[in-house]
Scaffold this active site. Structure first.
Site, short mmCIF file in Angstrom:
data_model
loop_
_atom_site.label_atom_id
_atom_site.label_comp_id
_atom_site.label_asym_id
_atom_site.label_seq_id
_atom_site.Cartn_x
_atom_site.Cartn_y
_atom_site.Cartn_z
N ASP A 162 -0.15 -0.55 13.06
CA ASP A 162 -0.22 -1.55 11.93
C ASP A 162 0.01 -2.96 11.75
O ASP A 162 0.64 -3.22 11.15
CB ASP A 162 -0.07 -1.57 10.28
N GLY B 94 1.12 -1.61 -0.08
CA GLY B 94 -0.10 0.06 0.01
C GLY B 94 0.68 1.56 0.06
O GLY B 94 0.26 2.22 -0.51
N MET B 95 2.16 1.03 0.66
CA MET B 95 3.25 2.34 0.27
C MET B 95 3.77 2.36 -0.17
O MET B 95 3.57 4.17 -0.41
CB MET B 95 3.64 1.73 1.69
N GLY B 96 3.75 1.34 -1.05
CA GLY B 96 4.66 1.69 -2.80
C GLY B 96 5.04 0.55 -2.26
O GLY B 96 5.06 -0.17 -2.28
#
Lengths: 191, 833
Positions: free
Chosen positions: B198, B86-88
């Site tokens: 998370d 999701g972050m990259g």
């Protein structure tokens, strides 16, 4: 950004052939990135540079996957049609393996789950594949549109130019295909 | 359906969609002309259309990568894609400036494009970068090159926990091995006010050596690029929350992403606090235990209500071998109300460690089948004399009584250094009893003045403080041995231990007639146990003692130990292959064949100077048979023989554990446990052992040295260097430590620092004795193979005792030498298999 190094890609392909699923994990985004890059250049009417290598890559990957005779790319549209179809096969194949791995209780995943982005991640690719097979009996062009849009990542105008039809037609076909596919998918997942 | 019919249906459907919903019915009346099947098909599709979410099939199922292998980004050379999240994207890259491989995380363009998010992300990343913890993946840098924002971090070569949990859960010990470092990571981060937000199995990496590293502290939520969740100004913490759109009514009843580990407050969109991480931790712990997350649901809404309302099924119901204590920990972590959870990750950590400790104790009791037997601890007798030199005398008396009692099989006697850890402290009897696991405690005092000796002694019952026996002796100093024997006898008598026939002789042997020799011996032992620069002083004491009483076996054994240790600590050039040490040990053995100390000294000399493995094993086993509680002998047997000589790593660990059991509070025994773990590559277990050792004995050279080695091999270069430099100061720039530092600097990518150390080391070798084995380690690390080989030949020639450690294939530094083709061949030829 540099283009693909053919050496690393052919190494990856060879590894994949030998059963190294990690190689596929690296390969898919590369193939995809290359497709996007080529699409951009083709549509701008520019020379993409590494065409030969990229085409070779797509060919080779296609062969590994489809186990067919070498295909002759007739034109750009055909190239993209083949490439998008290839992406579909790779990804569906991945989803199947993953499902098997889960059923078998094994926990080694083939492709990183994270490689599937939101949007895509909520679609059951195996079910989508069957639905697309159904749809191909009704309208082959609609399937092609879905492949170019969803698996190839092309926009509506891009798809229209690839297929030589108007954007309005692409839009109509696309919209109706989505509705039809969505209904098929909800039927299979909620019997 | 035929293609033709589909074409018609499709056209009508598309036309109908152009029409406003309320007019569709009349539109269809006109379009479908009396074909009711046709019409119902169109209507079915139209009603379906309402359920199609706007994102359905809109974004491709994969992300394209921004970087391809071979791309250069500043000093970083991209080697391959590790994953896309999701972050990259995360790549493996080589940092050409520092010469190391790193993980390089490219920020998604969405995050990078929004200045506020970017700033927040960078701030968070910098905060995490300031964390320096062995179980947190280190962030090296936050950078930007040609518009690409990325961060570089420690590369973890491992597998995420989500791929490691089998269906029925993990073995208990594995659960602890992962849960404890994870809790440590949380505690360290929370201390710096960093909340993970998370925590989930996918963010907990376990590498090949079973080290645990927690990933993505604080970053996942800020950097996530979920289009639905980002930048909701009402609840910034909600940013990047999981996809809660209707189609998360997912396939096959599985919920993707992080939902199963999110706390109720997170699901409600309330701000997160450290205790939210504790909930996620509980969910992960639950899954590790039984193989499935605590909450489930067919749809995300069903799932959320389950987290908010229902209690998960107790793990004790799902699995029979789970202790109730684990359920208690889960209950606290998974409490709906954050205030019902542990107050901090630190408290949680303590609870888990305590549980593990309890389990280990329980298992020991079962495996050794130990019946509660009579047991005693002899606390150091207090020196009441004016002369501080008499401190040694008082300690000597204590030690003699311990030795005398230790000969009685039915009696469990706490080992010397464990008992001595209470020296000079006012500790409650019960605590002493608990920590030393004894039922009774002997305390006493010694006053000596002008040839007279007054000793008092009392034996107390730990449980009720009841005095079992007490006595006062007022005698001539010469009677000291008789008094020791009398005390030992009285205790045996009081504890009603039945003595075997042959033991009816004196318990405390009169080992020398010379009181002065005895005092020198006692002092020598005390000095020797301090190691380092105290060794030469100990040597002098023993030398003097044996001139006063040439038949004093114990003093000869002490002398043997001193000679060998002197060489091993490189305080002198080894002479004639340790002949002096061997002669002294031989002498002790002839004088008293039943002396365990003599055999272990001989074993050590056989091993270090001559690499005579079979002889060493025989001597060590003999020593342990004569005195199973001799911790030094067991430690050397475990480390020098089982591990370094013959590579029986696990047996070494087991022997170290036995040594620790008989002397739990000794710094040496704890260091030993760490050392055996280090050789076996179990770094995460080694570190806590060293911590305990240093807590008990802050000056322990062994613990500090091997702790530094462990940090080095577990990739904590900065920490390792800091500790190594401390150790240099502490030890007066001990040459072995310098060699170690050179090796660390090389691995850290700082060759010039390594070079400077090597230069200093070689310069010192011209002026003073530097064990060639150390020079080998440093030269080899710097890639100076010829010099390393020359020094290795020299080490063999002079029989450098350090080579047994440094050249062993089972010592991680030695193993590196063995991987080098020429060196490996040389070492094999020299007897290092």
């Amino acid at each position: 950004m540099t283009g693909l190094s053919s050496k690393s890609v052919s190494q990856l392909l060879a590894k994949w052939k030998d059963g190294d699923q990690e190689a596929l994990r690296e390969l898919v985004p590369l193939v995809y990135a290359e497709l996007r890059r080529l699409a951009h250049y083709y549509l701008q009417g520019e020379n993409p540079g590494h065409t030969l290598e990229s085409t070779a890559l797509v060919h080779e990957a296609y062969l590994r996957l489809a186990d067919r005779m070498p295909l002759q790319v007739q034109n750009r549209a055909h190239f993209f049609a083949v490439a998008s179809h290839l992406m579909r096969q790779i990804l569906v194949d991945y989803a199947r393996r993953r499902r098997r791995a889960k059923r078998g209780g094994g926990c080694k995943l083939i492709l990183d789950e994270a490689a599937f982005r939101p949007g895509g991640r909520n679609v059951d690719l195996v079910a989508l594949n069957s639905a697309l097979n159904e749809l191909s009996r009704l309208d082959g062009q609609q399937v092609q549109i879905v492949e170019l849009r969803f698996f190839g990542g092309l926009s509506i105008p891009e798809t229209a130019r690839m297929l030589g039809i108007s954007p309005a037609t692409v839009k109509r076909h696309w919209t109706s295909a989505r509705i039809w596919l969505h209904r098929e998918l909800s039927r299979t997942s909620h019997p | 359906m035929t293609p033709e019919r589909w074409q018609k249906i499709r056209d009508v459907l598309c036309d109908a969609l152009e029409v406003a919903p309320e007019q569709r019915s009349s539109f269809l009346d006109g379009a479908c002309i009396a074909d009711s099947d046709f019409r119902s098909e169109v209507e079915s599709l139209l009603s379906s259309q309402g359920k199609v979410s706007s994102s359905f099939l809109q974004s491709p199922p994969i992300t394209s990568t921004t970087l391809t292998p071979g791309t250069r980004l500043g000093p970083y050379n991209i080697s391959s894609l590790l994953g896309v999240g999701g972050m990259g994207e995360v790549y493996r890259a080589h940092d050409s400036k520092l010469g190391r491989d790193v993980a390089l995380k490219v920020l998604s363009s969405k995050t990078a494009a929004d200045p506020n998010r970017l700033k927040r992300f960078q701030r968070e990343a910098r905060a995490v970068a300031a964390l320096n913890h062995p179980h947190i993946v280190t962030i090296y840098s936050v950078e930007e090159t040609r518009g690409t924002h990325f961060l570089t971090m420690e590369l973890v070569d491992g597998i995420a926990l989500d791929h490691l949990i089998p269906k029925g859960g993990m073995p208990l010990e594995t659960i602890f091995e992962i849960a404890i470092p994870t809790a440590e990571a949380l505690a360290a981060a929370h201390e710096k006010s960093i909340v993970h937000r998370d925590l989930k199995p996918a963010n907990i990496m376990v590498d090949k050596k079973r080290r645990v590293k927690v990933l993505d502290f604080g970053l996942a939520k800020v950097g996530c690029m979920n289009p639905d969740g980002i930048d909701n100004p009402a609840s910034p913490e909600w940013a990047g929350a999981p996809d809660l759109r209707p189609e998360t009514h997912t396939q096959a009843g599985s919920i993707m992403g992080t939902l199963p580990y999110m706390s109720p407050e997170q699901l409600r969109g309330q701000p997160v606090a450290p205790r939210s991480d504790l909930f996620s931790f509980g969910a992960v712990l639950y899954e590790m235990t039984v193989g499935q997350p605590p909450f489930s649901g067919e749809t995300s809404t069903g799932f959320i209500s389950s987290v908010l309302q229902s209690s998960p099924r107790p793990v004790t119901e799902l699995r029979t071998d789970v202790p109730f204590g684990l359920q208690k920990i889960l209950d606290s972590c998974l409490a709906k109300n954050p205030h019902d959870r542990y107050a901090s990750a630190h408290d949680l950590l303590e609870a888990i460690e305590e549980l593990r400790h309890e389990i280990t104790l329980g298992q020991n009791a079962i495996t050794t089948g130990r019946v509660v037997q009579d047991s005693v601890a002899v606390l150091p007798f207090i020196n009441m004399s004016a002369d501080p030199e008499n401190e040694f005398f008082a300690d000597g008396i204590t030690e003699e009584i311990i030795n005398a009692l230790a000969r009685i099989e039915q009696l469990h006697v706490a080992a010397r250094s464990s008992a001595f850890s209470f020296k000079g402290k006012q500790t409650d009897l019960r605590i002493i009893g608990e920590r030393l696991k004894v039922r009774s405690v002997l305390t006493g005092s010694v006053r000596r003045s002008e040839g007279r000796l007054r000793i008092t002694a009392q034996l107390e019952n730990v449980a009720d403080g009841y005095q079992l026996w007490s006595e006062r002796y007022d005698r001539d100093v010469k009677d000291v041995f008789a008094i020791q024997d009398e005390i030992a006898r009285s205790i045996v008598d009081r504890l009603k231990v039945t003595l075997e026939e042959k033991r009816l002789g004196p318990l405390a042997k009169v080992r020398t007639k010379s009181l002065e020799a005895y005092q020198l011996y006692v002092k020598g032992r005390a000095l020797l146990s301090r190691r380092g620069s105290a060794i030469p002083r100990a040597l002098e004491c023993f030398k003097h003692a044996v001139t006063l009483d040439t038949e004093y076996a114990l003093a000869w054994a002490g002398l043997a130990d001193s000679y060998t240790l002197l060489d091993f600590y490189a305080l002198a050039r080894p002479e004639a292959g340790g002949q002096k040490g061997k002669d002294a040990a031989q002498r002790a053995m002839i004088l008293d064949p039943s002396l365990a100390e003599a055999h272990s000294a001989m074993g050590c000399a056989c091993l270090l100077y001559d690499l005579r493995f079979a002889d060493a094993e025989r001597e060590y086993l003999l020593a342990l048979e004569l005195n199973p509680r001799n911790v030094q002998a067991r430690g050397q047997y475990a480390f020098f023989y089982l591990q370094l000589a013959v590579g029986r790593l696990d047996e070494g660990i087991a022997q170290a554990a036995l040594a620790l059991e008989s002397d739990p509070l000794s710094g040496y025994a704890n260091a030993l446990v760490g050392m055996t773990y280090f050789n076996a590559g179990r770094y995460s277990e080694a570190l806590p052992a060293f911590d305990r050792a240093l807590e008990l004995d802050p000056d322990s050279f062994l613990a500090s040295y091997f702790r530094c080695c462990t940090l080095h091999f577990s990739g904590h270069f900065e920490d390792a260097v800091a500790r190594g430099e401390e150790l240099l100061t502490m030890s007066g720039r001990q040459t072995g430590t310098m060699a170690l530092l050179a090796s660390i600097f090389m691995d850290w990518g700082k060759p010039s620092e390594a070079d400077a150390i090597y230069t200093e080391l070689t310069a010192r070798a011209l002026r003073e004795y530097v064990p060639p084995s150390y020079l080998v380690i440093a030269a080899h690390a710097l890639g100076l193979q010829e010099e390393a080989l020359a020094q290795a030949r020299h080490a063999m020639e002079i029989r450098d005792p350090c080579r047994h450690l440094m050249f062993s294939k089972y010592f991680p530094y030695g193993a590196r030498l063995h991987t080098h083709a020429r060196f490996g061949a040389f070492l094999r030829g020299a007897g290092f298999e």
